[in-house]
Write a protein that holds these residues in place. Structure first.
Motif, mmCIF file in Angstrom:
data_model
loop_
_atom_site.group_PDB
_atom_site.id
_atom_site.type_symbol
_atom_site.label_atom_id
_atom_site.label_comp_id
_atom_site.label_asym_id
_atom_site.label_seq_id
_atom_site.Cartn_x
_atom_site.Cartn_y
_atom_site.Cartn_z
ATOM 1 N N VAL A 85 0.981 -1.340 0.082
ATOM 2 C CA VAL A 85 0.289 0.128 0.188
ATOM 3 C C VAL A 85 1.067 1.265 0.014
ATOM 4 N N ASP A 86 0.369 2.408 -0.868
ATOM 5 C CA ASP A 86 1.116 3.519 -0.952
ATOM 6 C C ASP A 86 1.569 4.168 0.520
ATOM 7 N N ALA A 87 0.504 4.123 1.473
ATOM 8 C CA ALA A 87 0.883 4.762 2.617
ATOM 9 C C ALA A 87 0.297 4.065 3.806
ATOM 10 N N LYS A 88 0.794 4.069 5.100
ATOM 11 C CA LYS A 88 0.375 3.370 6.072
ATOM 12 C C LYS A 88 -0.734 4.009 7.017
ATOM 13 N N LEU A 89 -1.156 5.170 6.608
ATOM 14 C CA LEU A 89 -2.342 5.982 7.418
ATOM 15 C C LEU A 89 -3.518 5.936 6.342
ATOM 16 N N ILE A 90 -4.788 5.620 6.581
ATOM 17 C CA ILE A 90 -5.989 5.662 6.092
ATOM 18 C C ILE A 90 -7.015 6.523 6.960
ATOM 19 N N PHE A 139 -20.481 1.593 1.242
ATOM 20 C CA PHE A 139 -21.115 2.574 2.510
ATOM 21 C C PHE A 139 -20.096 3.524 3.017
ATOM 22 N N VAL A 140 -18.759 3.334 2.446
ATOM 23 C CA VAL A 140 -17.519 4.395 2.771
ATOM 24 C C VAL A 140 -16.919 4.909 1.831
ATOM 25 N N THR A 141 -15.995 5.718 1.820
ATOM 26 C CA THR A 141 -15.017 6.332 0.933
ATOM 27 C C THR A 141 -13.780 6.490 1.938
ATOM 28 N N TYR A 142 -12.705 6.130 1.454
ATOM 29 C CA TYR A 142 -11.286 6.290 2.102
ATOM 30 C C TYR A 142 -10.199 6.653 1.261
ATOM 31 N N GLY A 143 -9.084 6.965 1.869
ATOM 32 C CA GLY A 143 -7.845 7.276 1.070
ATOM 33 C C GLY A 143 -6.825 7.518 2.089
ATOM 34 N N PHE A 144 -5.766 8.267 1.614
ATOM 35 C CA PHE A 144 -4.410 8.344 2.281
ATOM 36 C C PHE A 144 -4.267 9.973 2.493
ATOM 37 N N PRO A 145 -4.802 10.750 3.833
ATOM 38 C CA PRO A 145 -4.580 11.970 4.112
ATOM 39 C C PRO A 145 -3.055 12.421 4.396
ATOM 40 N N ASP A 238 -4.942 9.553 -2.856
ATOM 41 C CA ASP A 238 -4.765 10.938 -2.357
ATOM 42 C C ASP A 238 -5.604 12.050 -2.532
ATOM 43 N N LYS A 239 -6.680 11.626 -3.301
ATOM 44 C CA LYS A 239 -7.678 12.739 -3.724
ATOM 45 C C LYS A 239 -8.715 12.746 -2.476
ATOM 46 N N ILE A 240 -8.648 11.845 -1.528
ATOM 47 C CA ILE A 240 -9.391 11.849 -0.292
ATOM 48 C C ILE A 240 -9.008 13.302 0.373
#
Length: 248
Positions: A85-90, A139-145, A238-240
């Motif tokens: 995964v690109d980042a460790k934080l979601i 039911f959700v949307t997520y990404g890397f802040p 990243d668009k989150i």
């Protein structure tokens, strides 16, 4: 002379201005009362509403369809390992839509602490969390802040939970009492632990209550359609960050 200096003359305000202020205040009070009565009337009407048999059938079929889609999605999709995964934080957000979901899906949302619409939580990018997000993707949307949005979320909407009581993150003393044994003693430490996914990320993220986000100017779509296909659900990468700025 001293008495003249101690007494200051009040600013002159026209009587018509005072009357207008009084009328505006009375109107605002009546308007609030009218809106509150309207909301209560809607609640009472919803409680006394009688559902037709076809409504129950449609709701049951929709729940079963969501469950079948979840099972099929987990079987067909090849999930990336957590190391890739690109980042460790979601950052995951429960998007608007139906709140009446299948019990199995509701359990997964409860594990993610996303039981309420327009709430968000920080998650570590583990295989278990990635699998859960894939299961409830509709039911959700997520990404890397990024660090900027992590900091602004915690500073603006952060609330902690200590001694069975929620409180705003305005006192470092309470943060130290709750997380002092893990080396987190102030708000900057909370931001650092979350943004870097530190060794005490689990305790720090559990200490933070789910973030209550505001409704965006352009309401999120109610259709269960992935973000890549023009919808609002699923992985945004990243668009989150663009969505976080609108909701924060």
């Amino acid at each position: 002379m001293a008495e003249e200096e101690g007494t200051q003359q009040l600013d002159f305000v026209r009587e018509t201005v005072l009357k207008k202020r009084k009328v505006n205040e009375d109107w605002a009070i009546k308007n609030r009362e009218r809106k509150a009565a309207k909301r209560q009337r809607r609640r009472n009407d919803a409680k006394g509403a009688i559902k037709r048999p076809e409504d129950f059938v449609r709701e049951f079929r929709n729940k079963e369809l969501d469950l079948n889609r979840m099972r099929t999605r987990l079987k067909v999709r090849k999930l990336r390992p957590a190391e890739a995964v690109d980042a460790k934080l979601i950052f995951a957000i429960r998007i608007p839509g139906t709140t009446d979901v299948h019990p199995d899906i509701r359990k997964i949302l409860a594990k993610l602490r996303l039981t309420q619409v327009l709430t968000g939580v920080f998650l570590r990018a583990t295989e278990a969390n990635l699998k859960r997000l894939a299961a409830v993707e509709l039911f959700v949307t997520y990404g890397f802040p990024n660090l900027k949005n992590v900091k602004e979320l915690i500073y603006k909407k952060g609330r902690g939970f200590f001694d069975k009581e929620p409180f705003p993150l305005t006192s470092n003393d309470l943060i130290e009492k709750a997380l002092g044994e893990h080396g987190v003693i102030c708000l900057e430490d909370v931001v650092h632990e979350i943004s870097t996914v530190g060794p005490h990320f689990r305790e720090t993220s559990s200490f933070l209550m789910p973030f209550k986000l505001k409704c965006p100017e352009r309401r999120l779509q109610m259709k269960k359609k992935p973000f890549k296909a023009g919808g609002d659900t699923g992985n945004r990468g990243d668009k989150i960050n663009e969505l976080i700025e609108k909701l924060n």
